[in-house]
Design an enzyme around this catalytic site. Sequence first.
Site, PDB file in Angstrom:
ATOM      1  N   HIS A 104       0.809  -1.220   0.000  1.00  0.00           N
ATOM      2  CA  HIS A 104       0.000   0.000   0.000  1.00  0.00           C
ATOM      3  C   HIS A 104       0.842   1.269   0.000  1.00  0.00           C
ATOM      4  CE1 HIS A 104      -3.129  -2.823   1.977  1.00  0.00           C
ATOM      5  NE2 HIS A 104      -3.256  -2.831   0.664  1.00  0.00           N
ATOM      6  N   THR A 171      -2.612  -9.261  11.094  1.00  0.00           N
ATOM      7  CA  THR A 171      -3.575  -8.867  10.064  1.00  0.00           C
ATOM      8  C   THR A 171      -4.843  -9.691  10.183  1.00  0.00           C
ATOM      9  OG1 THR A 171      -4.002  -8.683   7.689  1.00  0.00           O
ATOM     10  CG2 THR A 171      -2.449 -10.393   8.377  1.00  0.00           C
TER      11      THR A 171
END
Length: 229
Positions: A104, A171
Amino acid sequence: MKKLVVLTGAGISAESGLKTFRDSDGLWEGYNVYDVATPEAWERNPALVQTFYNERRKQVMVAQPNNAHQILADLEQHYDVEIITQNIDDLHERAGSRKVTHLHGIITRSQSDKKASLTYPIEGDEIRMGELCELGSQLRPHVVWFGESVPMIEVAAKICQRADVFLLVGTSLAVYPAAGLLGYVPHTTIKYVVDPNIPDVGRYKNVTTIAEKAGFGMQKLKEILISNA
């Protein structure tokens, strides 16, 4: 040397004091993420978006790598470690990890508003309105916003396919396309998951879970990984 592929998310950086929008019902440091982390937000109010990321960048620069980051760096003595991170901070690099793929983007770089592949290091901790790329367009954070494509996802998928050991740290596997990367890991590969809230990994084979925060969980896993290197 076996290849250890690691996918990290917000949980590993949270222990260094960095918050994410998932901490409080879609708010990120008091802002609705759709007001500061989408292309539409940038078009609507670029100065607000720029200010928001300038503040986040300052937080990243003050934050320090934690025990989990350090253990992953230390494991390079025993494995060919490749880290794929959903995080936009540089804490893996500062801990000493040498192979880090940022899905990202990374907040310590800027990019052209016109051509995303044109990226630049940031001098200091701010991008200012009026700072232009070589094409003459405004510089913005080198961050993938909601609604934008993830250019590094194919690179990450190929890394996952080569994993001898795969590790998921911090995550929830809730954000796509990153959440789909586990599907590229070979069925025969040994997999470990470290998170206080274990995501749904029931359809995958050879998975060991450690329901702990990143730092403590990685401390428990470290000896196992070294003994199996």
